[in-house]
Write a protein that holds these residues in place. Structure first.
Motif, PDB file in Angstrom:
ATOM      1  N   THR A  35       0.841  -1.199   0.000  1.00 40.40           N
ATOM      2  CA  THR A  35       0.000   0.000   0.000  1.00 40.40           C
ATOM      3  C   THR A  35       0.872   1.244   0.000  1.00 40.40           C
ATOM      4  N   ASP A  43      -2.175  -1.433  -3.576  1.00 45.63           N
ATOM      5  CA  ASP A  43      -3.128  -0.317  -3.541  1.00 45.63           C
ATOM      6  C   ASP A  43      -2.358   0.986  -3.511  1.00 45.63           C
ATOM      7  N   ARG A  65      -3.144   5.166  -2.832  1.00 44.48           N
ATOM      8  CA  ARG A  65      -4.093   6.208  -2.445  1.00 44.48           C
ATOM      9  C   ARG A  65      -3.372   7.555  -2.471  1.00 44.48           C
ATOM     10  N   ASP A 116      -4.546  -3.645  -7.328  1.00 44.71           N
ATOM     11  CA  ASP A 116      -5.919  -3.746  -6.834  1.00 44.71           C
ATOM     12  C   ASP A 116      -6.675  -2.427  -6.904  1.00 44.71           C
ATOM     13  N   GLY A 117      -6.398  -1.511  -5.969  1.00 43.85           N
ATOM     14  CA  GLY A 117      -7.188  -0.288  -5.891  1.00 43.85           C
ATOM     15  C   GLY A 117      -6.370   0.968  -6.097  1.00 43.85           C
ATOM     16  N   SER A 171      -6.946   5.133  -5.785  1.00 43.30           N
ATOM     17  CA  SER A 171      -7.813   6.212  -5.327  1.00 43.30           C
ATOM     18  C   SER A 171      -7.063   7.530  -5.433  1.00 43.30           C
ATOM     19  N   ARG A 208      -7.856  -3.057 -10.557  1.00 43.84           N
ATOM     20  CA  ARG A 208      -9.196  -3.650 -10.511  1.00 43.84           C
ATOM     21  C   ARG A 208     -10.263  -2.600 -10.243  1.00 43.84           C
ATOM     22  N   THR A 209      -9.950  -1.629  -9.383  1.00 40.09           N
ATOM     23  CA  THR A 209     -10.879  -0.529  -9.112  1.00 40.09           C
ATOM     24  C   THR A 209     -10.111   0.784  -9.116  1.00 40.09           C
ATOM     25  N   SER A 210     -10.722   1.819  -9.695  1.00 39.65           N
ATOM     26  CA  SER A 210     -10.114   3.153  -9.719  1.00 39.65           C
ATOM     27  C   SER A 210     -11.184   4.179  -9.384  1.00 39.65           C
ATOM     28  N   THR A 211     -10.883   5.090  -8.467  1.00 39.80           N
ATOM     29  CA  THR A 211     -11.799   6.183  -8.149  1.00 39.80           C
ATOM     30  C   THR A 211     -11.044   7.500  -8.250  1.00 39.80           C
TER      31      THR A 211
END
Length: 307
Positions: A178, A197, A199, A215-216, A218, A236-239
């Protein structure tokens, strides 16, 4: 439309700028500062703590470190890897080595502070206590910090957290499960990096990385520019949440994703010629990865490249 929480964060950034200016002004007049970071030296404004037990350069056994937390104010920070053990631990273990250089001698008050506690190596720009004159950034030493990590330990870090007030941060080869990046201003760059991840929160500044995010992802941007190239696969996920600024992400052209966009203004662009609309979503390929865009203004661009 940005969420209520996003607007609160944007307002907090503006308030922080006002408080910083007020704190510096009060320091210059000799008044009690509004912020702890204005007590003598600025490190505490971004989380530096006076009670870190170690002062200046040092090293720790890499096998004891699961995470790194860095609070930095100005200058340059370089994460780097090395092959050969420094061997200064007495038992020959590989070491994570911390070295700073200001180009001039520093007294202990301006030297970095650090500690290893609970498997987390915490590094601060300087002490947060009083005793030094000046609260303005013009007085801060322009330091360069090297964080050298042995390759034997580079792929075993659980987390890296960077809080940067300003300066330049080089993340070449950095790998961890992370990455948390909080940037008030400054510049972040790097290649050949990898995170499970990632962020990011930016008030301003510039971030440009070539890194695989598994994975993520942000990204929250009040202003500034964020650009990420994922060489092998799309997260896999993006915001993405924007008040303003520019966000660009490049992923392999055969990536499958479904993107939903909620915007007050601004522009969303997708450089995938065979993308199509399904209801209010943009769909490419099998649509498996999730992308969420929430913007008041600014620009978000998804680009494809050959893997």
């Amino acid at each position: 439309m940005l969420t209520k929480g996003s607007w609160i964060k944007i307002a907090a950034v503006a308030l922080l700028a006002i408080v910083l200016c007020a704190g510096m002004f009060s320091c210059s007049l000799g008044f009690t500062p509004l912020m702890r970071g204005c007590v003598g030296i600025p490190g505490a404004a971004i989380g530096a703590l006076a009670d870190y037990e170690n002062v200046g350069n040092g090293s720790v056994d890499a096998g004891q470190v699961r995470g790194i937390e860095l609070d930095w104010a100005a200058g340059r920070v370089v994460f780097e890897q090395y092959d050969v053990a420094y061997g200064d631990g007495g038992d020959g273990d590989d070491r994570i080595v911390l070295e700073e250089d200001a180009g001039r001698p520093l007294d202990d008050g301006w030297k970095m502070r650090w500690e290893l506690s609970g498997g987390v190596l915490r590094i601060a720009y300087c002490a947060s206590g009083g005793g030094l004159a000046g609260c303005t950034p013009l007085n801060w030493p322009d330091k360069t910090l090297s964080i050298a990590i042995p390759k034997s330990a580079a792929d075993h870090l659980e987390s890296v957290a960077i809080d940067g007030l300003s300066g330049e941060y080089s993340l070449d080869g950095l790998r961890c499960e992370t990455l948390d990046l909080n940037l008030a201003s400054g510049r972040v760059h790097g290649a050949d990096a990898g995170f499970g991840d990632m962020r990011v929160e930016m008030a301003s500044g510039n971030v440009s990385l070539v890194a695989q995010v598994q994975d993520g992802l942000s990204v929250k941007v009040a202003s500034g520019d964020f650009d990420l190239t994922c060489p092998e696969a799309m997260p896999r996920t993006s915001t993405f949440e924007l008040a303003s600024g520019n966000v660009g992400v490049s992923v392999p052209s055969d990536s499958g994703f479904t993107a939903t966009v909620d915007r007050m203004s601004g522009n969303f662009a997708c450089d995938f010629p065979d993308m199509h609309r399904v209801d209010d979503a943009y769909v490419h390929g099998d649509g498996s990865a999730s992308v969420s865009v929430d913007m008041a203004s600014g620009n978000v661009t998804l680009r494809g490249h050959d893997a």
